[in-house]
Design an enzyme around this catalytic site. Sequence first.
Site, PDB file in Angstrom:
ATOM      1  N   ALA A   1       0.981  -1.182   0.018  1.00 34.76           N
ATOM      2  CA  ALA A   1       0.033   0.083  -0.003  1.00 34.76           C
ATOM      3  C   ALA A   1       0.839   1.212   0.145  1.00 34.76           C
ATOM      4  O   ALA A   1       2.191   0.925   0.392  1.00 34.76           O
ATOM      5  CB  ALA A   1      -0.889   0.093   1.232  1.00 34.76           C
TER       6      ALA A   1
ATOM      7  N   GLY B   1       0.825  -4.995   0.897  1.00 31.85           N
ATOM      8  CA  GLY B   1      -0.261  -5.252   0.001  1.00 31.85           C
ATOM      9  C   GLY B   1       0.059  -6.020  -1.346  1.00 31.85           C
ATOM     10  O   GLY B   1      -0.639  -6.515  -1.978  1.00 31.85           O
TER      11      GLY B   1
ATOM     12  N   GLU C   1      -0.227  -9.370  -0.971  1.00 34.59           N
ATOM     13  CA  GLU C   1      -1.660  -9.827  -0.644  1.00 34.59           C
ATOM     14  C   GLU C   1      -2.173  -9.857  -1.965  1.00 34.59           C
ATOM     15  O   GLU C   1      -3.206 -10.625  -2.424  1.00 34.59           O
ATOM     16  CB  GLU C   1      -2.367  -8.737   0.212  1.00 34.59           C
ATOM     17  CG  GLU C   1      -1.808  -8.880   1.664  1.00 34.59           C
ATOM     18  CD  GLU C   1      -2.165  -7.698   2.515  1.00 34.59           C
ATOM     19  OE1 GLU C   1      -2.984  -8.137   3.524  1.00 34.59           O
ATOM     20  OE2 GLU C   1      -2.045  -6.749   2.430  1.00 34.59           O
TER      21      GLU C   1
ATOM     22  N   GLU D   1       3.974  -5.377   7.600  1.00 37.86           N
ATOM     23  CA  GLU D   1       2.974  -4.374   8.209  1.00 37.86           C
ATOM     24  C   GLU D   1       3.406  -4.185   9.686  1.00 37.86           C
ATOM     25  O   GLU D   1       3.023  -3.160  10.130  1.00 37.86           O
ATOM     26  CB  GLU D   1       1.623  -4.756   7.810  1.00 37.86           C
ATOM     27  CG  GLU D   1       1.071  -4.642   6.463  1.00 37.86           C
ATOM     28  CD  GLU D   1       1.383  -5.783   5.511  1.00 37.86           C
ATOM     29  OE1 GLU D   1       0.812  -5.827   4.286  1.00 37.86           O
ATOM     30  OE2 GLU D   1       2.231  -6.603   6.026  1.00 37.86           O
TER      31      GLU D   1
HETATM   32  C1  LIG Z   1      -2.943  -3.134   3.217  1.00 39.95           C
HETATM   33  C2  LIG Z   1      -1.370  -3.695   3.455  1.00 39.95           C
HETATM   34  O1  LIG Z   1      -1.552  -4.959   4.407  1.00 39.95           O
HETATM   35  C3  LIG Z   1      -0.628  -2.662   4.070  1.00 39.95           C
HETATM   36  C4  LIG Z   1      -1.363  -1.425   4.942  1.00 39.95           C
HETATM   37  C5  LIG Z   1       0.652  -2.228   3.369  1.00 39.95           C
HETATM   38  O2  LIG Z   1       0.818  -2.761   2.558  1.00 39.95           O
HETATM   39  S1  LIG Z   1       1.678  -1.279   4.431  1.00 39.95           S
HETATM   40  C6  LIG Z   1       3.152  -1.316   3.364  1.00 39.95           C
HETATM   41  C7  LIG Z   1       4.067  -2.677   3.535  1.00 39.95           C
HETATM   42  N1  LIG Z   1       5.239  -2.408   2.595  1.00 39.95           N
HETATM   43  C8  LIG Z   1       6.186  -2.258   3.312  1.00 39.95           C
HETATM   44  O3  LIG Z   1       6.296  -2.044   4.312  1.00 39.95           O
HETATM   45  C9  LIG Z   1       7.422  -2.043   2.202  1.00 39.95           C
HETATM   46  C10 LIG Z   1       8.201  -0.621   2.599  1.00 39.95           C
HETATM   47  N2  LIG Z   1       9.165  -0.397   1.819  1.00 39.95           N
HETATM   48  C11 LIG Z   1      10.459  -1.052   1.886  1.00 39.95           C
HETATM   49  O4  LIG Z   1      10.593  -1.947   2.795  1.00 39.95           O
HETATM   50  C12 LIG Z   1      11.482  -0.655   1.117  1.00 39.95           C
HETATM   51  O5  LIG Z   1      11.337   0.560   0.590  1.00 39.95           O
HETATM   52  C13 LIG Z   1      11.816  -1.740  -0.050  1.00 39.95           C
HETATM   53  C14 LIG Z   1      10.383  -1.763  -0.966  1.00 39.95           C
HETATM   54  C15 LIG Z   1      12.221  -3.174   0.299  1.00 39.95           C
HETATM   55  C16 LIG Z   1      12.708  -0.906  -0.904  1.00 39.95           C
HETATM   56  O6  LIG Z   1      13.768  -0.638  -0.430  1.00 39.95           O
HETATM   57  P1  LIG Z   1      15.038   0.326  -0.909  1.00 39.95           P
HETATM   58  O7  LIG Z   1      16.066   0.356   0.053  1.00 39.95           O
HETATM   59  O8  LIG Z   1      15.558  -0.133  -2.489  1.00 39.95           O
HETATM   60  O9  LIG Z   1      14.573   1.719  -1.458  1.00 39.95           O
HETATM   61  P2  LIG Z   1      13.931   2.786  -0.193  1.00 39.95           P
HETATM   62  O10 LIG Z   1      14.672   3.870  -0.239  1.00 39.95           O
HETATM   63  O11 LIG Z   1      13.574   1.949   1.009  1.00 39.95           O
HETATM   64  O12 LIG Z   1      12.447   3.233  -0.926  1.00 39.95           O
HETATM   65  C17 LIG Z   1      12.555   3.856  -2.280  1.00 39.95           C
HETATM   66  C18 LIG Z   1      11.612   4.974  -2.102  1.00 39.95           C
HETATM   67  O13 LIG Z   1      10.164   4.293  -2.105  1.00 39.95           O
HETATM   68  C19 LIG Z   1       9.529   4.852  -0.990  1.00 39.95           C
HETATM   69  N3  LIG Z   1       8.656   3.732  -0.555  1.00 39.95           N
HETATM   70  C20 LIG Z   1       9.048   2.474  -0.394  1.00 39.95           C
HETATM   71  N4  LIG Z   1       7.795   1.704  -0.115  1.00 39.95           N
HETATM   72  C21 LIG Z   1       6.966   2.470  -0.194  1.00 39.95           C
HETATM   73  C22 LIG Z   1       5.282   2.410   0.155  1.00 39.95           C
HETATM   74  N5  LIG Z   1       4.919   1.068   0.385  1.00 39.95           N
HETATM   75  N6  LIG Z   1       4.653   3.374   0.015  1.00 39.95           N
HETATM   76  C23 LIG Z   1       5.237   4.508  -0.110  1.00 39.95           C
HETATM   77  N7  LIG Z   1       6.562   4.825  -0.633  1.00 39.95           N
HETATM   78  C24 LIG Z   1       7.504   3.828  -0.602  1.00 39.95           C
HETATM   79  C25 LIG Z   1      10.327   5.182   0.173  1.00 39.95           C
HETATM   80  O14 LIG Z   1      10.068   6.065   0.970  1.00 39.95           O
HETATM   81  C26 LIG Z   1      11.666   5.723  -0.814  1.00 39.95           C
HETATM   82  O15 LIG Z   1      11.019   7.340  -1.160  1.00 39.95           O
HETATM   83  P3  LIG Z   1      12.190   8.276  -1.095  1.00 39.95           P
HETATM   84  O16 LIG Z   1      13.050   8.180  -0.038  1.00 39.95           O
HETATM   85  O17 LIG Z   1      13.058   7.879  -2.490  1.00 39.95           O
HETATM   86  O18 LIG Z   1      11.385   9.354  -1.547  1.00 39.95           O
END
Ligand SMILES: C[C@H](O)[C@H](C)C(=O)SCCNC(=O)CCNC(=O)[C@H](O)C(C)(C)COP(=O)([O-])OP(=O)([O-])OC[C@H]1O[C@@H](n2cnc3c(N)ncnc32)[C@H](O)[C@@H]1OP(=O)([O-])[O-]
Length: 716
Positions: free
Chosen positions: A61, A100, A103, A123
């Site tokens: 998400a 997500g 999912e 999450e």
């Molecule tokens: C319903 C559902 O159940 C629920 C509710 C959800 O789904 S909750 C969401 C669950 N998802 C997560 O927890 C994954 C979170 N992301 C990560 O773990 C990592 O990002 C990555 C995927 C392993 C990549 O790592 P990276 O080292 O290559 O790059 P980065 O520097 O980290 O990220 C590069 C850029 O992308 C942005 N970014 C990464 N994931 C994002 C996300 N999910 N949403 C928005 N921005 C995101 C981050 O802020 C950065 O921005 P900027 O600083 O360049 O402006």
Amino acid sequence: MATYSRLPGSVALITLHNPPVNALSAAVRQGIVDAVQRALKDPKVTSVVICGQNGKFCGGADIREFAGPMLGPPLVPMIHAIEAVDKPVAAAIEGVALGGGLELALACHYRIAHSKAVLGLPEVTLGLLPGAGGSQRLPRLIGLTAALDLITTGRHVSAAEALKLGVLDQVTDSNAVDLAVEFVRSVAGQPLDSRRLSTLPCPCPPDVDSLLDKVMSKVRQRSRGALAPVACVRALRAAASLPYAQGMEKERELMATLFNSGQARALQYAFFSQRVVGKWSLPSGARWDNSTARIISKAAVIGLGTMGRGIVVALALTGISVVAVETQEKQLAEASRVVPAMLQREAGRRRLATPPGVISFSSNLQDVSEVELVIEAVFEDMSLKLQVFKHLSSVCRPGTLLCSNTSGLDIDQLAAVTQSPGLVVGMHFFAPAHVMKLLEVVYGPRSSPEAVATAMQLGKRMGKVGVAVGNCPGFVGNRMLKPYLEQANFLLEEGATPRQVDEALEEFGFPMGVFRMSDLSGLDVGWRIRKEAGLTGPGVESTRTRQGRRYSPLPDQMCEAGRLGQKTGKGWYQYDGPGGRVARSDPWVHIFLETYRAEHGLVARSITLEEILERCLYALINEGFNILQDAVAAGPEDIDAIYVFGYGWPRHRGGPMFHADQVGLGRILQRLNQHSHPDVPHLKPSTLLRRLVAAGSPPVQKWREFINKERVHSQL
Ligand SMILES: C[C@H](O)[C@H](C)C(=O)SCCNC(=O)CCNC(=O)[C@H](O)C(C)(C)COP(=O)([O-])OP(=O)([O-])OC[C@H]1O[C@@H](n2cnc3c(N)ncnc32)[C@H](O)[C@@H]1OP(=O)([O-])[O-]
């Protein structure tokens, strides 16, 4: 957005477009809904593949959308609609399928991934739970036990492990999209009921209730007050005991309680803080994106005590070759025996893709003449460090970066004795250096952007969270720790016990209270620093006012009594002998405190948990505001990342500055004024704090902008 294309052989390809990680923003969700509709309605389409642009499937998400109203099509029905499609749908997973994103893949009938892909439901690390069916579909696919592990830890798994667990159907070293397209063509027209996870039973071990109870108690113990891990177990208990639709209702209820919780906001703030600090900037205007980092392949570490050994291992784990230098033969012999074992153990634990760098041991500083970067980690004594830096500057080839692991001594003073002050920075690691994530990169007024960029880049390669901070006594972390420690000692003088103070801080979420932490790191560390500062030692009068301010000689007297902590088997607590780990209250300490109070005419009073937290934490926070005011840290996120990754500040509370924002700056100011006293300058509210309150207490995300504006108008 999401694009739709029809490939030869009746396959519809739906591609997610939302760089950099194709997060499921409102526009992407709308794109998916539209594309699925088209695939459903197009009679020529017999199967569907969903993939992500730029070699990344989906990072989940869009976390950036959580702060505002949720727009666009809701996630849960969108995902359910994919599962219901009466044509085979395959997820072609490259790069990442997280939250997500996984999912979405679980709603597909097949999952095919590239061997380098990473999958998971993280999450819980954002204060949430898999709220788009993940908590109900994953256990039905891989069984309750495995799902409990993945969802309560939020850990990422490799494609190989995901295949073994049963999350994936196939893994390939070549293009996963091509394979998925070929695969769905081959299964077009086949029945899909058994591929719809929501219709399947949840495989559970016979003792399912005792398993869930066991995991719940483990999670409660590990999470120290974090809500999300507990909610995850509850959602999985629903998956194990309820039909899918009721389980989804439970998932929705639990997600609703978490989504708007302070903890979720704190954890999402911590997620972004970790990324903000990587975009460093210096008062000179140099920044992460306009400075060039040198790629280091050969480095040296001087001094092979506990910290030096950890730094050697951290460097070698990146593949850099390291010259490890120690002039004391006994210490060198021990290090050359211990370090290779540490490296092997850590390399095994991390399943490294590339072999670690070669380590060579030496007692001769001459042997570092060919390296590109040196990290000095000798005893914390300025005159010794100055000697080492002078010598290094004459031995190393021109252009070599000289870094110090000092935890608070003057970087610029070290730079002054070298031929190239611009190539001197601090690289302050935290014990154990090959494990702890935090790295304070300390720049002095003469440090070049290239030196800072190189140290930050090297930190990233070592898997550290590097934070660029200015040069001042104690830098950021230790500078803020000082008032925190002083307040804790004052509380003992006034009637509290070490246990009482520690319990208050541990209940707040710290892994260890201040007195247990002092016993672990050794009371003599602070004692030496206070002696060097002339606050105690021979010839210093033992009063409770030193250098014009209130001072507590309690820890000095503990050291004079030989109570240095775990290393002597007694400190603020007693242990089962030197090196003991289990802290027990010590009657000696209680008598010592009573005697001390009587000697100084102090009357013990009852002290509340609230007062303990206010005085310890608000003193620390106030120093944080002074640090921002002095431009030693560029923004609150820098301070919060330092405390979360280096000082045990509970991640589900975001960090000291985020916490101040949650409590309310007006309240912090009011309480500081309440506790403030002329001879305790660190409780005098910071100018920046007063100015933020006067400006209506803007949210923490706005402080950086506020500070820069104030600085321009030289209000600070
Ligand atoms: C319903 C559902 O159940 C629920 C509710 C959800 O789904 S909750 C969401 C669950 N998802 C997560 O927890 C994954 C979170 N992301 C990560 O773990 C990592 O990002 C990555 C995927 C392993 C990549 O790592 P990276 O080292 O290559 O790059 P980065 O520097 O980290 O990220 C590069 C850029 O992308 C942005 N970014 C990464 N994931 C994002 C996300 N999910 N949403 C928005 N921005 C995101 C981050 O802020 C950065 O921005 P900027 O600083 O360049 O402006």
